[in-house]
Design a protein around this motif. Structure first.
Motif, mmCIF file in Angstrom:
data_model
loop_
_atom_site.group_PDB
_atom_site.id
_atom_site.type_symbol
_atom_site.label_atom_id
_atom_site.label_comp_id
_atom_site.label_asym_id
_atom_site.label_seq_id
_atom_site.Cartn_x
_atom_site.Cartn_y
_atom_site.Cartn_z
ATOM 1 N N PHE A 36 4.825 5.795 -14.388
ATOM 2 C CA PHE A 36 5.806 5.173 -13.799
ATOM 3 C C PHE A 36 4.395 4.201 -13.360
ATOM 4 C CE2 PHE A 36 7.274 9.120 -11.591
ATOM 5 C CZ PHE A 36 8.679 9.229 -12.498
ATOM 6 N N ASP A 37 3.455 4.789 -13.641
ATOM 7 C CA ASP A 37 2.077 2.801 -12.779
ATOM 8 C C ASP A 37 1.977 2.243 -14.408
ATOM 9 O OD1 ASP A 37 0.658 4.732 -14.946
ATOM 10 O OD2 ASP A 37 -0.527 4.882 -12.988
ATOM 11 N N SER A 38 2.743 2.153 -15.501
ATOM 12 C CA SER A 38 3.095 1.220 -16.430
ATOM 13 C C SER A 38 3.730 0.102 -16.286
ATOM 14 C CB SER A 38 2.969 2.011 -17.805
ATOM 15 O OG SER A 38 4.139 2.443 -17.637
ATOM 16 N N VAL A 39 4.253 -0.080 -15.053
ATOM 17 C CA VAL A 39 6.155 -1.095 -15.445
ATOM 18 C C VAL A 39 5.736 -1.485 -13.618
ATOM 19 C CG1 VAL A 39 7.563 0.574 -16.843
ATOM 20 C CG2 VAL A 39 7.444 1.387 -14.296
ATOM 21 N N THR A 40 6.085 -2.307 -13.646
ATOM 22 C CA THR A 40 6.352 -3.538 -12.835
ATOM 23 C C THR A 40 7.914 -2.851 -11.760
ATOM 24 O OG1 THR A 40 5.118 -5.365 -13.038
ATOM 25 C CG2 THR A 40 7.170 -5.561 -11.323
ATOM 26 N N TRP A 41 8.201 -2.404 -11.154
ATOM 27 C CA TRP A 41 9.433 -1.740 -10.350
ATOM 28 C C TRP A 41 10.275 -2.539 -9.955
ATOM 29 C CZ3 TRP A 41 10.547 3.949 -10.411
ATOM 30 C CH2 TRP A 41 9.676 4.420 -10.674
ATOM 31 N N ILE A 87 12.893 -6.766 -2.503
ATOM 32 C CA ILE A 87 11.781 -6.027 -3.363
ATOM 33 C C ILE A 87 11.657 -4.953 -4.084
ATOM 34 C CG2 ILE A 87 10.427 -8.462 -2.899
ATOM 35 C CD1 ILE A 87 8.439 -6.353 -1.568
ATOM 36 N N GLY A 88 10.675 -4.760 -5.142
ATOM 37 C CA GLY A 88 11.208 -3.212 -5.095
ATOM 38 C C GLY A 88 10.026 -2.202 -4.710
ATOM 39 N N HIS A 89 9.591 -0.982 -5.622
ATOM 40 C CA HIS A 89 8.851 0.271 -5.001
ATOM 41 C C HIS A 89 7.037 -0.609 -6.157
ATOM 42 C CE1 HIS A 89 7.148 3.948 -5.301
ATOM 43 N NE2 HIS A 89 6.650 3.627 -6.572
ATOM 44 N N ARG A 90 7.081 -0.254 -4.886
ATOM 45 C CA ARG A 90 5.016 -0.533 -4.972
ATOM 46 C C ARG A 90 4.233 -2.405 -4.625
ATOM 47 N NH1 ARG A 90 3.063 3.842 -9.825
ATOM 48 N NH2 ARG A 90 3.187 5.764 -8.741
ATOM 49 N N GLN A 91 5.498 -3.316 -4.523
ATOM 50 C CA GLN A 91 5.251 -4.161 -4.412
ATOM 51 C C GLN A 91 5.199 -4.786 -2.724
ATOM 52 O OE1 GLN A 91 6.011 -5.966 -6.650
ATOM 53 N NE2 GLN A 91 5.864 -3.698 -7.732
ATOM 54 N N LYS A 92 4.332 -5.939 -2.876
ATOM 55 C CA LYS A 92 4.004 -5.645 -1.036
ATOM 56 C C LYS A 92 5.248 -6.888 -0.084
ATOM 57 C CE LYS A 92 -0.837 -5.824 -3.583
ATOM 58 N NZ LYS A 92 -2.008 -6.918 -3.600
ATOM 59 N N THR A 93 4.936 -6.710 0.454
ATOM 60 C CA THR A 93 5.312 -7.394 1.912
ATOM 61 C C THR A 93 4.788 -8.369 2.577
ATOM 62 O OG1 THR A 93 7.048 -5.751 2.537
ATOM 63 C CG2 THR A 93 6.410 -7.726 3.973
ATOM 64 N N ILE A 94 4.996 -9.388 2.803
ATOM 65 C CA ILE A 94 4.150 -10.261 4.187
ATOM 66 C C ILE A 94 4.434 -10.648 4.776
ATOM 67 C CG2 ILE A 94 3.883 -12.905 3.789
ATOM 68 C CD1 ILE A 94 2.934 -12.018 0.897
ATOM 69 N N THR A 160 12.414 -6.770 2.278
ATOM 70 C CA THR A 160 13.301 -5.466 2.240
ATOM 71 C C THR A 160 12.738 -4.368 1.122
ATOM 72 O OG1 THR A 160 15.082 -6.235 3.744
ATOM 73 C CG2 THR A 160 15.812 -4.767 2.526
ATOM 74 N N PRO A 161 11.730 -3.891 0.963
ATOM 75 C CA PRO A 161 12.048 -2.568 -0.532
ATOM 76 C C PRO A 161 12.397 -2.152 -0.846
ATOM 77 C CG PRO A 161 9.662 -3.647 1.514
ATOM 78 C CD PRO A 161 10.469 -4.125 2.065
ATOM 79 N N ILE A 162 13.289 -1.885 -1.491
ATOM 80 C CA ILE A 162 14.361 -0.637 -1.251
ATOM 81 C C ILE A 162 13.856 -0.016 -3.005
ATOM 82 C CG2 ILE A 162 16.033 -2.090 -0.861
ATOM 83 C CD1 ILE A 162 17.135 -2.192 -3.788
ATOM 84 N N GLY A 163 14.155 1.161 -3.036
ATOM 85 C CA GLY A 163 14.260 1.887 -4.549
ATOM 86 C C GLY A 163 13.366 3.676 -4.046
ATOM 87 N N CYS A 231 1.974 -3.083 11.364
ATOM 88 C CA CYS A 231 1.715 -1.807 10.394
ATOM 89 C C CYS A 231 0.818 -3.727 10.549
ATOM 90 C CB CYS A 231 2.915 -2.412 9.404
ATOM 91 S SG CYS A 231 4.030 -0.936 9.459
ATOM 92 N N LYS A 232 -0.294 -3.268 9.660
ATOM 93 C CA LYS A 232 -1.178 -4.330 10.130
ATOM 94 C C LYS A 232 -1.269 -5.064 8.051
ATOM 95 C CE LYS A 232 -1.997 -4.909 13.533
ATOM 96 N NZ LYS A 232 -3.046 -4.502 14.688
ATOM 97 N N HIS A 233 -1.794 -5.913 7.761
ATOM 98 C CA HIS A 233 -2.810 -6.200 5.857
ATOM 99 C C HIS A 233 -3.124 -4.974 5.762
ATOM 100 C CE1 HIS A 233 -4.230 -8.364 2.801
ATOM 101 N NE2 HIS A 233 -5.414 -7.962 3.017
ATOM 102 N N GLY A 234 -2.861 -5.239 3.620
ATOM 103 C CA GLY A 234 -3.575 -3.132 3.500
ATOM 104 C C GLY A 234 -3.137 -2.387 4.218
ATOM 105 N N ASP A 235 -2.280 -2.119 5.008
ATOM 106 C CA ASP A 235 -1.489 -1.189 5.147
ATOM 107 C C ASP A 235 -0.791 -0.220 3.890
ATOM 108 O OD1 ASP A 235 -3.000 -0.008 7.331
ATOM 109 O OD2 ASP A 235 -1.037 -1.162 8.792
ATOM 110 N N GLU A 236 -1.003 0.448 3.472
ATOM 111 C CA GLU A 236 0.309 1.283 2.546
ATOM 112 C C GLU A 236 1.952 2.351 3.424
ATOM 113 O OE1 GLU A 236 -0.354 3.190 -1.528
ATOM 114 O OE2 GLU A 236 -0.045 4.853 0.115
ATOM 115 N N ILE A 237 2.570 2.062 2.860
ATOM 116 C CA ILE A 237 3.529 2.201 4.284
ATOM 117 C C ILE A 237 4.698 3.059 2.429
ATOM 118 C CG2 ILE A 237 5.369 1.769 6.033
ATOM 119 C CD1 ILE A 237 2.645 0.901 6.284
#
Length: 255
Positions: A36-41, A87-94, A160-163, A231-237
């Motif tokens: 799972f951690d070897s790809v970009t989702w 955007i996908g799983h494990r990506q960043k929202t601005i 809007t992350p999805i996945g 939700c603040k900068h650096g938060d993991e949701i």
């Protein structure tokens, strides 16, 4: 079956979950397993079924409407989103600079499976291809009166992350019996159930298809229960829906 779409070694590939890994089903490494951690989702929708239309419900849970001090709607309160918002799983929202309140919304997303026009509620599930998890971020600073979200509230790049998965409809026997949960930096901040939707999926498909044609890949985001926090900068949701998946996303402050 759980389907994914990822970038593996520079190639966009389709994949399915197998033994807590990804079995690549297209691309140069087809047939191989990837961690799972070897790809970009990527958003888990193939190019041939990518969304033409993204329909999102506002205030579709009575407790969330009460939380925001709004009256629950008497008919679906809907807005349209652009594909660039996904955007996908494990990506960043601005998170835009200087905003005071930006919150997640854990939502069950319905993926239309075939062309739907003037569908009756009794037949609606025949037009559902599957489901995924959506996190439909909102910025309350930009909200207009009586939940009239202008473009900056909802229709923003990366909002809007999805996945991570597209789950076949046949693997979700009752989409209105699923637990929803959101964790911020490991702490549970939202807990609810899809049984509490005001407007349910068959109603929504009949409602939309009565005046517009739904196409394969179109998305219906079905709203969120109460329990939203800033939700603040650096938060993991982590937005998680029972049987569908756990979608991980990180907040990044706008440079």
């Amino acid at each position: 079956m759980k389907h994914a779409r990822v970038i593996h070694q520079g190639h966009t590939c389709e994949a399915v979950e197998k033994d807590r890994q990804l079995l690549l089903t297209s691309g140069p490494a087809r047939g191989q397993l990837a961690a799972f951690d070897s790809v970009t989702w990527l958003p888990p929708l193939a190019p041939v079924t990518k969304p033409r239309t993204i329909l999102a419900l506002g205030l579709n849970y009575a407790d969330h409407a009460k939380e925001l001090e709004f009256k629950a709607p008497e008919e679906p309160l809907v807005f349209i989103k652009g594909e660039a918002s996904l955007i996908g799983h494990r990506q960043k929202t601005i998170r835009p600079a200087n905003v005071k309140f930006m919150h997640y919304e854990c939502e069950l997303a319905v993926v239309i499976g075939r062309t739907a026009r003037k569908v009756k509620q009794a037949d609606a599930y025949d037009y559902v291809g599957g489901y995924t998890v959506a996190n439909d971020y909102a910025i309350r600073d930009y909200l207009e009166n009586w939940y009239r979200p202008n473009l900056r509230v909802k229709n923003r790049d990366t909002c809007t992350p999805i996945g991570p998965w597209f789950v076949d409809a046949s693997d979700v026997p009752d989409p209105h019996a699923l637990a929803l949960r959101t964790r911020v930096n490991g702490q549970v901040t939202q807990s609810g159930s899809t049984r509490d939707m005001i407007f349910r999926i068959p109603f929504l498909i009949e409602f939309f298809s009565n005046f517009m044609t739904l196409q394969p890949g179109d998305l219906i985001l079905t709203g969120t229960p109460d329990g939203v926090v800033d939700c603040k900068h650096g938060d993991e949701i982590v937005t998680e829906i029972e049987g569908v998946g756990a979608l991980v996303n990180t907040i990044q402050e706008q440079a």
